[in-house]
Design an enzyme around this catalytic site. Structure first.
Site, PDB file in Angstrom:
ATOM      1  N   HIS A   1       0.824  -1.211   0.000  1.00 37.84           N
ATOM      2  CA  HIS A   1       0.000   0.000   0.000  1.00 37.84           C
ATOM      3  C   HIS A   1       0.858   1.261   0.000  1.00 37.84           C
ATOM      4  CE1 HIS A   1       0.923   0.745   4.223  1.00 37.84           C
ATOM      5  NE2 HIS A   1       0.515  -0.471   4.550  1.00 37.84           N
TER       6      HIS A   1
ATOM      7  N   CYS B   1       3.052  -4.653   6.902  1.00 41.24           N
ATOM      8  CA  CYS B   1       2.748  -4.632   5.468  1.00 41.24           C
ATOM      9  C   CYS B   1       3.989  -4.226   4.671  1.00 41.24           C
ATOM     10  CB  CYS B   1       1.599  -3.667   5.185  1.00 41.24           C
ATOM     11  SG  CYS B   1       0.026  -4.174   5.927  1.00 41.24           S
TER      12      CYS B   1
END
Length: 249
Positions: free
Chosen positions: A156, A164
């Protein structure tokens, strides 16, 4: 009986064209979102020129993502039906999370390691644009003893993370568009291979003392890593009853 066969044939044809239309219209559906429009406008021509420079048709490619945690890098490999994978670009992951080693539970801040695929496109993410990874996979579920393995692992934007793979918004725009176009080209499953580091004798000798409990697991995925580097092809990847990856070359 004749009418039944005719109805079944008609139904299959209708479903075939429905799914073909849905697949080919994925780009159109994504472009309904403002952020995707912005990313597409900013990235499309540059990507098209980059593909031309590598002699890969822009209208028929598929992709592979490979991430390296220690080096903080994400590779994009591309191919078409008649070629092996070619390295397209290497992007910088802008922030690390956790340490080397796989993710086994909720809240450990670890980035997973192993073999995954993109399972979600989020054009209205809290982190600009995001691509979901199918963690936990079968191997993770078998190997972990935790009651909650966690989830919601993404590639992202916004350059922030807890487990992440974060990118700058500019880089994420390009990565997102690459994945949207690959899916629109007909790629049903976009693989994401996540490694602790780029395997080498020197790094193996260093990290085996720092993280001895992961050595056996890393030896398994190093086998596939070396095969891909030599052949630029993805083997068939399976999981055995112990949660170990098994490769069919």
């Amino acid at each position: 009986m004749g009418r039944l066969k005719l109805w079944i044939t008609f139904s299959f044809i209708t479903l075939f064209f429905y799914f073909m239309y849905a697949q080919q219209n994925f780009l159109g559906e994504q472009l309904k979102f403002e952020r995707v429009q912005m990313a597409y406008t900013a990235s499309f021509e540059n990507l098209k020129n980059d593909f031309a420079s590598k002699n890969i048709p822009f209208s028929s490619y598929s992709i592979l993502l490979r991430a390296f945690k220690a080096e903080g890098e994400l590779e994009i490999w591309v191919k078409n039906e008649n070629t092996d994978f070619k390295l397209f670009k290497t992007y910088k992951i802008c922030k690390p999370s956790g340490t080397l080693g796989p993710k086994y539970k909720q809240g450990d801040k670890q980035v997973p390691e192993g073999y995954y695929y993109i399972d979600r496109f989020n054009p209205v993410s809290d982190f600009w644009l995001s691509l979901g990874i199918n963690y936990p996979n079968m191997a993770d579920s078998i190997r972990s003893t935790a009651t909650n393995l966690g989830g919601d692992i993404f590639i992202h934007g916004n350059c922030v993370t807890v487990g992440c793979l974060p990118m700058t918004d500019k880089i994420m725009s390009e990565i997102y568009v690459l994945n949207v176009l690959a899916k629109n080209n007909g790629q049903e499953q976009i693989p994401v291979h996540i490694y602790p580091y780029r395997f080498s004798e020197i790094k193996n000798s260093i990290f085996k003392y720092m993280f001895p409990k992961y050595v056996d697991f890393w030896k398994t995925i190093e086998e596939e890593y070396n095969y891909f580097n030599e052949n630029h092809k993805i083997p068939q990847i399976n999981v055995n009853n112990e949660g170990n990856y098994v490769f069919d070359y």
